[in-house]
Design an enzyme around this catalytic site. Structure first.
Site, mmCIF file in Angstrom:
data_model
loop_
_atom_site.group_PDB
_atom_site.id
_atom_site.type_symbol
_atom_site.label_atom_id
_atom_site.label_comp_id
_atom_site.label_asym_id
_atom_site.label_seq_id
_atom_site.Cartn_x
_atom_site.Cartn_y
_atom_site.Cartn_z
ATOM 1 N N LYS A 146 0.820 -1.218 0.000
ATOM 2 C CA LYS A 146 0.000 0.000 0.000
ATOM 3 C C LYS A 146 0.861 1.279 0.000
ATOM 4 C CE LYS A 146 -3.872 -2.300 2.299
ATOM 5 N NZ LYS A 146 -4.971 -2.141 3.298
ATOM 6 N N PHE A 195 -15.674 3.586 6.550
ATOM 7 C CA PHE A 195 -14.314 3.979 6.184
ATOM 8 C C PHE A 195 -14.032 3.872 4.685
ATOM 9 C CE2 PHE A 195 -14.194 -0.490 7.616
ATOM 10 C CZ PHE A 195 -13.656 -1.112 6.487
ATOM 11 N N ARG A 210 -1.804 -14.481 4.671
ATOM 12 C CA ARG A 210 -2.488 -13.826 5.792
ATOM 13 C C ARG A 210 -1.677 -14.000 7.083
ATOM 14 N NH1 ARG A 210 -7.201 -11.802 4.200
ATOM 15 N NH2 ARG A 210 -8.249 -11.720 6.211
ATOM 16 N N THR A 243 -5.138 -7.410 10.658
ATOM 17 C CA THR A 243 -5.419 -6.130 9.984
ATOM 18 C C THR A 243 -4.984 -4.948 10.849
ATOM 19 O OG1 THR A 243 -7.325 -7.157 8.919
ATOM 20 C CG2 THR A 243 -7.260 -4.752 8.925
ATOM 21 N N ARG A 255 2.636 -6.493 9.152
ATOM 22 C CA ARG A 255 1.934 -5.385 9.806
ATOM 23 C C ARG A 255 2.550 -5.042 11.164
ATOM 24 N NH1 ARG A 255 -3.537 -7.761 7.460
ATOM 25 N NH2 ARG A 255 -3.896 -6.348 5.706
ATOM 26 N N ASN A 309 -1.991 0.105 6.679
ATOM 27 C CA ASN A 309 -1.465 -1.147 7.234
ATOM 28 C C ASN A 309 -0.570 -1.915 6.253
ATOM 29 O OD1 ASN A 309 -3.464 -2.091 5.573
ATOM 30 N ND2 ASN A 309 -4.486 -3.348 7.101
ATOM 31 N N GLU A 339 -9.356 -10.916 -7.843
ATOM 32 C CA GLU A 339 -8.461 -9.774 -7.633
ATOM 33 C C GLU A 339 -7.265 -9.836 -8.592
ATOM 34 O OE1 GLU A 339 -9.637 -9.258 -2.904
ATOM 35 O OE2 GLU A 339 -7.595 -9.812 -3.423
HETATM 36 P P1 CMP Z 1 -7.419 -4.716 3.402
HETATM 37 O O1 CMP Z 1 -6.974 -6.117 3.611
HETATM 38 O O2 CMP Z 1 -6.785 -3.947 2.318
HETATM 39 O O3 CMP Z 1 -9.005 -4.734 3.160
HETATM 40 C C1 CMP Z 1 -9.860 -3.693 3.555
HETATM 41 C C2 CMP Z 1 -9.128 -2.603 4.265
HETATM 42 O O4 CMP Z 1 -9.920 -1.686 4.944
HETATM 43 C C3 CMP Z 1 -8.266 -3.210 5.327
HETATM 44 O O5 CMP Z 1 -7.195 -3.899 4.749
HETATM 45 C C4 CMP Z 1 -7.914 -1.994 6.176
HETATM 46 O O6 CMP Z 1 -6.716 -1.370 5.763
HETATM 47 C C5 CMP Z 1 -9.072 -1.084 5.896
HETATM 48 N N1 CMP Z 1 -9.832 -0.866 7.114
HETATM 49 C C6 CMP Z 1 -10.431 -1.791 7.867
HETATM 50 N N2 CMP Z 1 -11.013 -1.211 8.930
HETATM 51 C C7 CMP Z 1 -10.744 0.104 8.841
HETATM 52 C C8 CMP Z 1 -11.074 1.215 9.649
HETATM 53 N N3 CMP Z 1 -11.790 1.085 10.762
HETATM 54 N N4 CMP Z 1 -10.633 2.419 9.232
HETATM 55 C C9 CMP Z 1 -9.918 2.555 8.086
HETATM 56 N N5 CMP Z 1 -9.582 1.515 7.288
HETATM 57 C C10 CMP Z 1 -9.989 0.307 7.669
#
Ligand code: CMP
Length: 140
Positions: A11, A59, A87, A93, A104, A114, A128
């Site tokens: 990212k 979000f 994962r 996450t 992470r 993240n 994807e």
């Molecule tokens: P990703 O695996 O890219 O898939 C969805 C993304 O949403 C996740 O990683 C996070 O980076 C993002 N995400 C999840 N929860 C939140 C949150 N509360 N605020 C901002 N971003 C979020």
């Protein structure tokens, strides 16, 4: 094919801090092969489509804005149980909950910034991957 595939995004928080190589090292040491890789600037349309499943989340706007805020590196990773393995390599996450030595835990700045995305199922991995790569781009 050696094992299965998953889709990864390094990212904007990671590319901005010049962490592509450091994260790729963790991926490779975790037993996955980077069989396709491209650095791109995601458009708003690409990000909205990619994260369409989260469109109703509070979000979503912030997520699309962040993912288009700078370059990302899109990747196809291959190996045994690639989805689950990646994962594990990424960690939770929320970086505050990510296990020691995961991407992470090592690099992420917040739940939004993240550092890495990985597919959550084989089915989503295929969808994807197809959004960003053709079969000819993937060399195992
Ligand atoms: P990703 O695996 O890219 O898939 C969805 C993304 O949403 C996740 O990683 C996070 O980076 C993002 N995400 C999840 N929860 C939140 C949150 N509360 N605020 C901002 N971003 C979020």
């Amino acid at each position: 094919m050696a094992g299965t595939r998953t889709f990864s995004i390094l990212k904007p928080d990671a590319t901005q801090r010049n962490l592509t190589g450091a994260i790729n090292k963790v991926i490779e040491e975790g037993g996955l092969r980077i069989v396709a890789q491209r650095r791109i600037q995601m458009t708003q349309g690409q990000a909205e489509r990619f994260y369409g499943v989260h469109a109703e989340r509070p979000f979503f706007g912030e997520l699309v804005e962040f993912m288009t805020s700078g370059p990302v590196v899109v990747q196809v990773l291959e190996g045994e149980n690639a989805v689950a393995r990646y994962r594990d390599i990424m960690g939770a996450t929320n970086p505050a909950e990510a296990a020691e030595g995961t991407i992470r835990q090592l690099f992420a700045q917040s739940i939004g910034e993240n550092s890495a995305h990985g597919s959550d199922s084989d089915e989503n991995a295929a969808l994807e991957i197809a959004q960003f790569f053709s079969e000819a781009d993937i060399v195992g």
